[in-house]
Structure formats: C-alpha cells, structure tokens
Design an enzyme around this catalytic site. Structure first.
Site, PDB file in Angstrom:
ATOM      1  N   HIS A  68     -19.362  10.064 -14.930  1.00 45.92           N
ATOM      2  CA  HIS A  68     -18.539   8.907 -14.552  1.00 45.92           C
ATOM      3  C   HIS A  68     -18.079   8.951 -13.103  1.00 45.92           C
ATOM      4  CE1 HIS A  68     -17.660   8.438 -19.132  1.00 45.92           C
ATOM      5  NE2 HIS A  68     -18.798   7.910 -18.779  1.00 45.92           N
ATOM      6  N   ASN A  95     -11.932  21.130 -29.950  1.00 52.33           N
ATOM      7  CA  ASN A  95     -11.062  19.973 -29.672  1.00 52.33           C
ATOM      8  C   ASN A  95      -9.736  20.137 -30.409  1.00 52.33           C
ATOM      9  OD1 ASN A  95     -11.690  17.545 -28.031  1.00 52.33           O
ATOM     10  ND2 ASN A  95     -10.802  16.476 -29.760  1.00 52.33           N
ATOM     11  N   ILE A 134     -13.540  12.809 -13.807  1.00 51.38           N
ATOM     12  CA  ILE A 134     -13.759  12.365 -12.432  1.00 51.38           C
ATOM     13  C   ILE A 134     -12.889  13.163 -11.465  1.00 51.38           C
ATOM     14  CG2 ILE A 134     -14.443  10.035 -13.118  1.00 51.38           C
ATOM     15  CD1 ILE A 134     -11.585   9.102 -12.506  1.00 51.38           C
ATOM     16  N   CYS A 182     -17.354   2.484   1.501  1.00 49.49           N
ATOM     17  CA  CYS A 182     -17.062   1.118   1.923  1.00 49.49           C
ATOM     18  C   CYS A 182     -18.077   0.199   1.257  1.00 49.49           C
ATOM     19  CB  CYS A 182     -17.156   1.004   3.443  1.00 49.49           C
ATOM     20  SG  CYS A 182     -17.113  -0.718   3.988  1.00 49.49           S
TER      21      CYS A 182
END
Ligand code: NAD
Length: 238
Positions: free
Chosen positions: A120, A213, A104, A128
């Site tokens: 995400h 990874n 994000i 708002c």
C-alpha cells in the site's frame, strides 16, 4: 510442545520464511490500526476513514485529507518493535526471504529489513502530481494545509495506495512469488479484511502457515498454527 516452541522449531529449521503483516504489527510501536476497539474505525470523524482515504476525497477535499493524514497516519517519533527487529535479524541470517506488508509506516526498513514489499505504498515517498518531483516525509510533516511543489506549485500526493486506486503490479508479482515459494509463511497483525492484499496468502502451497493475531481472523481455520497474542511479545519469545 507449546505453540511458541513449535514456531521456534519451524523457524530454526527453515531458510525460506516469508512474513505477511498488517497494521497490528505497528500497534505496539504506538500507531493505531483500523479495526481494533481503539482503532481508527471506532473513532468518530466527519467522514468514515475509508471515505477520507479514498482517491475521490483526496482530489476533492485535499486539505481535509491532509488534516486527517497528518494527524492519524504520520505519528512523530515512532520506532520499530521486537517483531520488526526480529524479522530484520532473520533476513540478515539468511532465514527470511522477504516481508510483505500492508503498512505504510516504513518501520520494517527502519529496523533493517531490505526485502520489503509495501503493498500500500509508504508515507516516506511523495510526488508532485504535476511535474513528478520527489519529496520525503518532511515535506508533508513539517507544513500545514495542502503541500505544494517548490518547483512548479503542483499538489504533492503521498505514494500511498488510496481506496479506489490499484496496487503496483511489480510489488504484487514479487509478493506472489515470495509466498508461492515460501516454506514457512507467517501472517501477523492483520484482520485479512482488505482486498486484494488478503487474497495473496492463497498462493501459499506449504504446510507451515502460521497466524499470529490478537483477535480471530476469517483465515484461522486454514492455518497450521494459530497463536493468539500480541505480535511484539510473541516475537520477543522466539
Ligand atoms: P486492521 O486494522 O484491519 O487489522 C489489524 C489486526 O491486527 C486486527 O485483527 C487486530 O486484532 C490485530 N492486532 C492489533 N494489534 C496487534 C498486536 N499488537 N499483535 C497482534 N495482533 C494485533 O489492519 P490491516 O489488516 O492491516 O488492514 C488495514 C489497512 O490499513 C491496511 O491496508 C494498512 O495499509 C492500513 N493501515 C496501516 C497502518 C500502518 O502503516 N501502521 C496503520 C493503520 C492502517
């Protein structure tokens, strides 16, 4: 041929690479992930991170949510690393069709990537809850307490998918399409433990599935090439 050389060859030969990544892509930029030993899940808070980052918690304990969110999810002055920059370069060269990220932080766009599926959401978009007015990152970062709309006084909520919330349909559909049509799928810096995001990789039909990874993942056995290492360092060598 070693693993890096093989990946290099697949990248050179392809004009349809797709990248699927997670929090591990940004650890070398200084943003902690969730599941590494020094990740957020191994630090001690009053509530587990999954609880704080849930819709219910946001609605009931908004101020506490924002204390955690500002402290841990919005880190000042972070910059993209070699992995972000290389992916943006491949896109400019017409080799990469898109980046699908669980992050994000907006670092892929900061590096120059255009086709970025943010499964995400993003800390850079905030709305708002009452009147829908849009706010950027500063509206949250610059204040303290619960950020309120300057127009109507409503509570501002990050456009981030919290636990208990659904993913955006258009983003999922485009991600599935990118993965299903990909020639080379590179997965990196993700524990593949967060669903439904992790399930998207099952749409891949090719035979060049690469997993980069630091630690083992449940999907290593499905990959055609596994590179155990730091993603920024691996991409620097490509
Ligand atoms: P995760 O924390 O579950 O897993 C991260 C994985 O990346 C681990 O397997 C770890 O070993 C590996 N890793 C860490 N640093 C690495 C490196 N430099 N090179 C290679 N591998 C590395 O992260 P996840 O799978 O993305 O799931 C966590 C969820 O948390 C996501 O949904 C994401 O939205 C969110 N999150 C986002 C950020 C961000 O935006 N930067 C940061 C933390 C968490």
């Amino acid at each position: 041929m070693n693993e890096i050389q093989l990946l290099k060859q697949w990248v050179e030969e392809s004009d349809n690479i797709v990248f699927f990544g997670g929090a591990g892509v940004s650890t070398e930029s200084g943003i902690p992930d969730f599941r590494s030993v020094d990740g957020l899940y191994n630090q001690v808070y009053d509530y587990p991170p999954e609880t704080i980052l849930s819709h219910t918690f946001f609605m009931r304990k908004t101020e506490e949510f924002y204390r955690f969110y500002r402290d841990k999810m919005m880190i000042d002055g972070v910059k993209p690393n070699a992995a972000h920059f290389k992916l943006a370069e491949w896109e400019r060269q017409g080799k990469l069709k898109g980046v699908i990220t669980q992050n994000i932080d907006g670092l892929h766009q900061m590096a120059g990537s255009k086709e970025v599926m943010e499964l995400h959401g993003s800390i850079h978009r905030n709305y708002c809850m009452k009147c829908g007015a849009f706010y950027g990152l500063d509206a949250i970062a610059d204040g303290s307490g619960v950020p309120l709309c300057s127009r109507c006084g409503g509570t501002i909520k990050p456009d981030v998918v919290l636990y208990e919330e659904g993913l955006n349909d258009a983003t999922i559909n485009r991600s599935v399409q990118l993965i299903a049509e990909a020639d080379v799928l590179i997965i990196g810096g993700t524990s593949l433990a967060v669903w439904p995001a992790a399930g998207l990789i099952d749409y891949y039909k090719g035979n060049k599935l690469v997993l980069i990874n630091k630690t083992d993942t449940a999907r290593d056995t499905k990959a055609n090439l596994v590179i155990r290492g730091k993603i920024g360092e691996v991409f620097s060598a490509l």
